[in-house]
Design a protein around this motif. Structure first.
Motif, PDB file in Angstrom:
ATOM      1  N   ASP A 121     -16.215 -66.791  83.494  1.00  0.00           N
ATOM      2  CA  ASP A 121     -16.398 -67.819  82.462  1.00  0.00           C
ATOM      3  C   ASP A 121     -17.831 -67.812  81.941  1.00  0.00           C
ATOM      4  O   ASP A 121     -18.069 -67.873  80.726  1.00  0.00           O
ATOM      5  CB  ASP A 121     -16.070 -69.208  83.026  1.00  0.00           C
ATOM      6  CG  ASP A 121     -14.571 -69.437  83.167  1.00  0.00           C
ATOM      7  OD1 ASP A 121     -13.799 -68.739  82.471  1.00  0.00           O
ATOM      8  OD2 ASP A 121     -14.168 -70.289  83.973  1.00  0.00           O
ATOM      9  N   VAL A 122     -18.787 -67.744  82.870  1.00  0.00           N
ATOM     10  CA  VAL A 122     -20.201 -67.733  82.485  1.00  0.00           C
ATOM     11  C   VAL A 122     -20.511 -66.513  81.621  1.00  0.00           C
ATOM     12  O   VAL A 122     -21.300 -66.585  80.668  1.00  0.00           O
ATOM     13  CB  VAL A 122     -21.096 -67.749  83.738  1.00  0.00           C
ATOM     14  CG1 VAL A 122     -22.557 -67.501  83.372  1.00  0.00           C
ATOM     15  CG2 VAL A 122     -20.959 -69.082  84.458  1.00  0.00           C
ATOM     16  N   LEU A 123     -19.882 -65.396  81.943  1.00  0.00           N
ATOM     17  CA  LEU A 123     -20.085 -64.164  81.172  1.00  0.00           C
ATOM     18  C   LEU A 123     -19.316 -64.164  79.859  1.00  0.00           C
ATOM     19  O   LEU A 123     -19.364 -63.178  79.112  1.00  0.00           O
ATOM     20  CB  LEU A 123     -19.672 -62.947  82.016  1.00  0.00           C
ATOM     21  CG  LEU A 123     -20.503 -62.680  83.263  1.00  0.00           C
ATOM     22  CD1 LEU A 123     -19.937 -61.502  84.050  1.00  0.00           C
ATOM     23  CD2 LEU A 123     -21.955 -62.407  82.907  1.00  0.00           C
ATOM     24  N   GLN A 124     -18.578 -65.269  79.601  1.00  0.00           N
ATOM     25  CA  GLN A 124     -17.811 -65.424  78.355  1.00  0.00           C
ATOM     26  C   GLN A 124     -16.835 -64.263  78.155  1.00  0.00           C
ATOM     27  O   GLN A 124     -16.728 -63.696  77.064  1.00  0.00           O
ATOM     28  CB  GLN A 124     -18.752 -65.564  77.156  1.00  0.00           C
ATOM     29  CG  GLN A 124     -19.671 -66.764  77.256  1.00  0.00           C
ATOM     30  CD  GLN A 124     -20.585 -66.934  76.060  1.00  0.00           C
ATOM     31  OE1 GLN A 124     -20.575 -66.130  75.144  1.00  0.00           O
ATOM     32  NE2 GLN A 124     -21.394 -67.978  76.077  1.00  0.00           N
ATOM     33  N   THR A 125     -16.127 -63.934  79.218  1.00  0.00           N
ATOM     34  CA  THR A 125     -15.151 -62.851  79.174  1.00  0.00           C
ATOM     35  C   THR A 125     -13.881 -63.326  78.457  1.00  0.00           C
ATOM     36  O   THR A 125     -13.316 -64.343  78.840  1.00  0.00           O
ATOM     37  CB  THR A 125     -14.788 -62.401  80.595  1.00  0.00           C
ATOM     38  OG1 THR A 125     -15.983 -62.169  81.339  1.00  0.00           O
ATOM     39  CG2 THR A 125     -13.948 -61.134  80.564  1.00  0.00           C
ATOM     40  N   PRO A 126     -13.428 -62.612  77.428  1.00  0.00           N
ATOM     41  CA  PRO A 126     -12.191 -62.999  76.741  1.00  0.00           C
ATOM     42  C   PRO A 126     -11.008 -63.051  77.708  1.00  0.00           C
ATOM     43  O   PRO A 126     -10.962 -62.296  78.681  1.00  0.00           O
ATOM     44  CB  PRO A 126     -12.008 -61.887  75.701  1.00  0.00           C
ATOM     45  CG  PRO A 126     -13.386 -61.338  75.486  1.00  0.00           C
ATOM     46  CD  PRO A 126     -14.076 -61.449  76.817  1.00  0.00           C
ATOM     47  N   ARG A 130     -10.186 -60.847  80.930  1.00  0.00           N
ATOM     48  CA  ARG A 130     -10.412 -61.494  82.212  1.00  0.00           C
ATOM     49  C   ARG A 130      -9.281 -61.237  83.195  1.00  0.00           C
ATOM     50  O   ARG A 130      -9.512 -61.057  84.394  1.00  0.00           O
ATOM     51  CB  ARG A 130     -10.580 -62.999  82.017  1.00  0.00           C
ATOM     52  CG  ARG A 130     -10.913 -63.737  83.302  1.00  0.00           C
ATOM     53  CD  ARG A 130     -10.888 -65.232  83.083  1.00  0.00           C
ATOM     54  NE  ARG A 130     -11.733 -65.617  81.964  1.00  0.00           N
ATOM     55  CZ  ARG A 130     -11.817 -66.863  81.508  1.00  0.00           C
ATOM     56  NH1 ARG A 130     -11.090 -67.814  82.066  1.00  0.00           N
ATOM     57  NH2 ARG A 130     -12.621 -67.151  80.503  1.00  0.00           N
TER      58      ARG A 130
END
Length: 259
Positions: A121-126, A130
């Motif tokens: 989530d922190v890495l903003q993974t789609p 994910r």
């Protein structure tokens, strides 16, 4: 008791090349697990899965280099004790470093599994990426003990001057990883789960072979029942060397995750 040639004698330049070149190559090969997985995934699964293993690769390498860095720090203690020919203390350090490493590795596996979703989530993974990344990393986290065992054995061997054997074992593990990737993904259609499983199996192979090699050729480096004693001073020294080296070794991937 003589284990290896005396590295304090002879041509210094040649000694350094023979000792350091396998170390450099070993560090390069250590990162090829994820590279091989990326190649197979990108070619035979999907572009989304390829993106996922790219995200997972930085996280995987962070944990891998925390472990290998810690083992490198511990190898300094082994090299010092080997040079002084303190065999009893060396075997005690073998027990303490192995026990401490197993404890830390188990902690890393648990932390990795618990923080997997928040970290992605922190890495903003789609979301579509994910799902693949989670499947891949869960298997990698569960296989961290095999990663530790190989690095611990290889660092003990390197500490006494045997840098070639861990390298050759790692090369064979790379070949096995590629073969298993192809078998699991192309033939068995196991998807990204298969590539992670192939990585763990090949690391387990490397760790077992390295440990058996030590047991046969250098049994005096391994601890026995009478060496299983608590030594607070030696344990603190082990923790200090290991943790500082782990931070140093993993700093690159910590920076990459922040970027």
């Amino acid at each position: 008791m003589k284990i290896t040639d005396d590295l304090t004698k002879g041509n210094i330049r040649n000694q350094l090349v023979v000792l350091a070149l396998p170390l450099i190559l070993g560090n390069i090969f250590q990162q090829l697990y994820n590279t091989i997985d990326s190649f197979i995934i990108g070619r035979y699964i999907s572009h989304t899965a390829f993106a996922a293993v790219g995200v997972a690769g930085n996280i995987m390498n962070l944990f891998t280099f925390v472990i290998s860095g810690g083992c490198n720090g511990i190898s300094i203690i082994f090299a010092e004790l080997y040079g002084e020919r303190k065999w009893n203390t060396l075997r005690k350090e073998s027990f303490l470093s192995f026990s401490f490493g197993c404890f830390v590795t188990a902690g890393l596996s648990i932390i990795g599994l618990l923080t997997l979703v928040p970290l992605l989530d922190v890495l903003q993974t789609p979301l579509v990426v994910r799902i693949f990344a989670q499947d891949y990393l869960r298997i990698i986290y569960l296989g961290l003990p095999a990663t530790f065992l190989y690095n611990w054995c290889s660092c003990v061997l390197r500490a006494i001057g045997d840098t070639k054997t861990p390298l050759w074992i790692l090369v064979f593990a790379m070949v096995l990883n590629f073969s298993l990737d192809y078998l699991f993904v192309v033939c068995c259609k196991t998807g990204i789960f298969g590539t992670a499983a192939a990585t763990v199996v090949s690391q387990l192979f490397a760790s077992i072979v390295c440990f058996m090699y030590m047991k046969v050729k250098y049994p005096c480096l391994l601890f026995g029942r009478r060496d299983m004693a608590f030594d607070r001073r030696l344990l603190l020294k082990t923790a200090n060397f290991g943790l500082v080296s782990a931070l140093h070794q993993s700093s690159l991937y910590i920076g990459k995750l922040f970027v």
